[in-house]
Motif scaffolding. Structure first.
Motif, PDB file in Angstrom:
ATOM      1  N   THR A  66     -38.869  32.093 103.171  1.00 26.35           N
ATOM      2  CA  THR A  66     -38.728  33.569 103.541  1.00 26.35           C
ATOM      3  C   THR A  66     -37.485  33.711 104.499  1.00 26.35           C
ATOM      4  O   THR A  66     -37.163  34.834 104.811  1.00 26.35           O
ATOM      5  N   THR A  67     -36.864  32.694 104.832  1.00 27.41           N
ATOM      6  CA  THR A  67     -35.666  32.519 105.564  1.00 27.41           C
ATOM      7  C   THR A  67     -34.237  32.634 104.619  1.00 27.41           C
ATOM      8  O   THR A  67     -33.119  32.839 105.145  1.00 27.41           O
ATOM      9  N   VAL A  68     -34.681  32.470 103.294  1.00 25.65           N
ATOM     10  CA  VAL A  68     -33.413  32.512 102.482  1.00 25.65           C
ATOM     11  C   VAL A  68     -33.911  33.511 101.513  1.00 25.65           C
ATOM     12  O   VAL A  68     -34.404  33.273 100.377  1.00 25.65           O
ATOM     13  N   ILE A  69     -33.046  34.683 101.793  1.00 27.96           N
ATOM     14  CA  ILE A  69     -33.472  35.617 100.851  1.00 27.96           C
ATOM     15  C   ILE A  69     -32.160  36.182  99.950  1.00 27.96           C
ATOM     16  O   ILE A  69     -31.024  36.328 100.357  1.00 27.96           O
ATOM     17  N   PRO A  70     -32.503  36.281  98.698  1.00 27.38           N
ATOM     18  CA  PRO A  70     -31.055  36.427  97.748  1.00 27.38           C
ATOM     19  C   PRO A  70     -30.488  37.693  98.160  1.00 27.38           C
ATOM     20  O   PRO A  70     -31.092  38.533  98.483  1.00 27.38           O
ATOM     21  N   PHE A  71     -29.296  37.703  97.724  1.00 26.67           N
ATOM     22  CA  PHE A  71     -28.550  38.950  98.150  1.00 26.67           C
ATOM     23  C   PHE A  71     -28.549  40.005  96.627  1.00 26.67           C
ATOM     24  O   PHE A  71     -28.645  39.414  95.530  1.00 26.67           O
ATOM     25  N   GLN A  72     -28.570  41.142  96.940  1.00 27.06           N
ATOM     26  CA  GLN A  72     -28.543  41.926  95.896  1.00 27.06           C
ATOM     27  C   GLN A  72     -26.713  42.256  95.701  1.00 27.06           C
ATOM     28  O   GLN A  72     -26.041  41.899  96.564  1.00 27.06           O
ATOM     29  N   THR A  73     -26.406  42.706  94.452  1.00 30.19           N
ATOM     30  CA  THR A  73     -25.166  43.068  94.164  1.00 30.19           C
ATOM     31  C   THR A  73     -25.005  44.526  94.133  1.00 30.19           C
ATOM     32  O   THR A  73     -25.816  45.321  94.046  1.00 30.19           O
ATOM     33  N   ASP A  74     -23.719  45.118  94.147  1.00 32.49           N
ATOM     34  CA  ASP A  74     -22.942  46.391  94.245  1.00 32.49           C
ATOM     35  C   ASP A  74     -21.840  46.497  93.798  1.00 32.49           C
ATOM     36  O   ASP A  74     -21.250  45.749  93.028  1.00 32.49           O
ATOM     37  N   VAL A  99     -20.187  42.067  96.091  1.00 35.02           N
ATOM     38  CA  VAL A  99     -19.463  43.020  95.199  1.00 35.02           C
ATOM     39  C   VAL A  99     -18.205  42.163  94.436  1.00 35.02           C
ATOM     40  O   VAL A  99     -17.688  42.753  93.501  1.00 35.02           O
ATOM     41  N   SER A 100     -18.125  40.798  94.894  1.00 36.26           N
ATOM     42  CA  SER A 100     -17.083  40.132  94.089  1.00 36.26           C
ATOM     43  C   SER A 100     -17.273  38.761  94.508  1.00 36.26           C
ATOM     44  O   SER A 100     -18.032  38.483  95.521  1.00 36.26           O
ATOM     45  N   VAL A 101     -16.509  37.730  93.740  1.00 36.71           N
ATOM     46  CA  VAL A 101     -16.696  36.273  94.256  1.00 36.71           C
ATOM     47  C   VAL A 101     -15.053  35.914  94.165  1.00 36.71           C
ATOM     48  O   VAL A 101     -14.129  36.098  93.536  1.00 36.71           O
ATOM     49  N   VAL A 102     -14.894  34.877  95.233  1.00 45.90           N
ATOM     50  CA  VAL A 102     -13.686  34.619  95.499  1.00 45.90           C
ATOM     51  C   VAL A 102     -12.959  33.704  94.323  1.00 45.90           C
ATOM     52  O   VAL A 102     -13.882  32.741  93.725  1.00 45.90           O
ATOM     53  N   SER A 103     -12.108  33.907  93.582  1.00 37.88           N
ATOM     54  CA  SER A 103     -11.373  33.239  92.372  1.00 37.88           C
ATOM     55  C   SER A 103     -10.448  32.310  92.936  1.00 37.88           C
ATOM     56  O   SER A 103     -10.257  31.059  92.457  1.00 37.88           O
ATOM     57  N   ALA A 104      -9.343  32.959  93.676  1.00 40.85           N
ATOM     58  CA  ALA A 104      -8.221  32.255  94.056  1.00 40.85           C
ATOM     59  C   ALA A 104      -7.681  32.593  95.518  1.00 40.85           C
ATOM     60  O   ALA A 104      -7.864  33.624  95.736  1.00 40.85           O
ATOM     61  N   LYS A 105      -6.990  31.438  95.793  1.00 41.53           N
ATOM     62  CA  LYS A 105      -5.994  31.730  97.198  1.00 41.53           C
ATOM     63  C   LYS A 105      -4.698  32.258  96.557  1.00 41.53           C
ATOM     64  O   LYS A 105      -4.218  31.317  95.854  1.00 41.53           O
ATOM     65  N   THR A 136     -20.361  44.149  85.016  1.00 42.90           N
ATOM     66  CA  THR A 136     -20.623  43.854  83.649  1.00 42.90           C
ATOM     67  C   THR A 136     -20.598  42.314  83.325  1.00 42.90           C
ATOM     68  O   THR A 136     -21.344  41.831  82.629  1.00 42.90           O
ATOM     69  N   PRO A 137     -19.687  41.358  83.872  1.00 47.00           N
ATOM     70  CA  PRO A 137     -19.727  39.962  83.572  1.00 47.00           C
ATOM     71  C   PRO A 137     -21.009  39.375  84.147  1.00 47.00           C
ATOM     72  O   PRO A 137     -21.695  38.693  83.673  1.00 47.00           O
ATOM     73  N   LEU A 138     -21.243  39.815  85.334  1.00 46.08           N
ATOM     74  CA  LEU A 138     -22.850  39.332  85.855  1.00 46.08           C
ATOM     75  C   LEU A 138     -23.967  39.566  84.768  1.00 46.08           C
ATOM     76  O   LEU A 138     -24.864  38.746  84.435  1.00 46.08           O
ATOM     77  N   SER A 139     -23.754  40.937  84.302  1.00 46.74           N
ATOM     78  CA  SER A 139     -25.128  41.127  83.329  1.00 46.74           C
ATOM     79  C   SER A 139     -24.783  40.238  82.017  1.00 46.74           C
ATOM     80  O   SER A 139     -25.923  39.833  81.443  1.00 46.74           O
ATOM     81  N   VAL A 140     -23.371  39.828  81.457  1.00 45.31           N
ATOM     82  CA  VAL A 140     -23.572  39.058  80.347  1.00 45.31           C
ATOM     83  C   VAL A 140     -23.911  37.660  80.779  1.00 45.31           C
ATOM     84  O   VAL A 140     -24.719  37.059  79.856  1.00 45.31           O
TER      85      VAL A 140
END
Length: 288
Positions: free
Chosen positions: A150-158, A222-228, A244-248
């Motif tokens: 109950t303390t670990v709630i998955p995040f939704q995307t946007d 809304v995004s994921v870190v890929s590179a510095k 779209t990539p997440l749906s894939v």
């Protein structure tokens, strides 16, 4: 290319090196931290970390780590390059990866082994650095058992934010491996060629970290870190495409993909800096 994952601090000495230059520079204006960007806040207590437990450290074979976030009780979102060995380019056995939800100071809210993993079908680890490589740098990991806590709630995307919008980030890094840190406010500098260019503070180990929008009143990925990277001499964090990539990736898992991963695809290297996909960034990685 971006570093696959950060080694644990005791095992390596990090130093920065420029890998390449993408030109022409299409992003204009100063790339330094924005004036209203907030400082990193270490989430090393129960009170500080409350609500962020679904962000966790991905321990990879006991040798390194990335950051990941739950988007379903049994699904972790991270960067695709975290699943490849840096030297050989071989894919890492998902069974060697463990997700530590909300890990801080040696303890996690939940521990789960990874059952299988899928990377975006258009992602090529050994390709030259480019906007195309960054925007497809996405992976979805299925856990052996869902996290029913109950303390670990998955995040939704946007949907991805626009240039000028404010976002936030929660990440682990080589100098904060034992607890994540929150940067509640950083800026979207540009959104080009499917890549989100932000002023968020990241470092090695932040790969795969979720970038959040708070526009709906609750944090949504809304995004994921890929590179510095660097643009015009200032530090930036580059984020992936997501909608779209997440749906894939979800469709790939639903189709039963990801059990026995084939060797990483080979690709002819191309000259860095050619074509309209460039985003004007110097990608950074530590030396050996």
């Amino acid at each position: 290319m971006p570093r696959p994952h950060a080694r644990f601090p005791r095992r390596s000495r990090l130093r920065s090196a420029l890998l390449g230059l993408l030109a022409p520079v299409l992003v204009s204006g100063p790339m330094l931290a924005q004036p209203d960007d907030s400082a990193l806040q270490r989430l090393d207590t129960g009170d500080a970390g409350r609500g962020w437990e679904a962000v966790g450290r991905l321990d990879i074979g006991g040798k390194g780590f990335c950051t990941g976030a739950l988007v379903a009780p049994d699904l972790v979102l991270t960067a695709a390059h975290c699943l490849y060995q840096r030297g050989s380019g071989a894919r890492i056995d998902p069974g060697q990866i463990e997700f530590l939800a909300g890990m801080r100071n040696g303890r996690a809210s939940a521990y789960r082994q990874v059952r299988r993993a899928v990377t975006h079908p258009d992602y090529v680890y050994q390709a030259a650095v480019s906007a195309d490589r960054v925007r497809n740098d996405l992976a979805l990991l299925e856990l052996y058992q869902p996290i029913r806590n109950t303390t670990v709630i998955p995040f939704q995307t946007d949907m991805r934010p626009a240039a000028g919008d404010k976002v936030g980030i929660v990440s682990y890094a080589h100098d904060r491996a034992e607890a994540p840190s929150l940067q509640e406010i950083c800026g979207v500098i540009a959104r080009q060629s499917g890549v989100l260019v932000t002023s968020c503070n990241v470092d090695y180990g932040s790969s795969g970290a979720p970038i959040f929008s708070f526009a709906s009143g609750v944090p949504r990925i809304v995004s994921v870190v890929s590179a510095k990277a660097e643009v015009d001499g200032g530090p930036v964090a580059l984020g992936t495409e997501l909608e779209t990539p997440l749906s894939v990736l979800k469709a790939e898992l639903a189709a039963g993909q990801g059990y026995g991963l084939e060797p990483a695809p080979r690709a002819n290297r191309v000259t860095v800096g050619g074509g309209r996909e460039d985003i004007g960034a110097k990608f950074i990685r530590p030396g050996d």
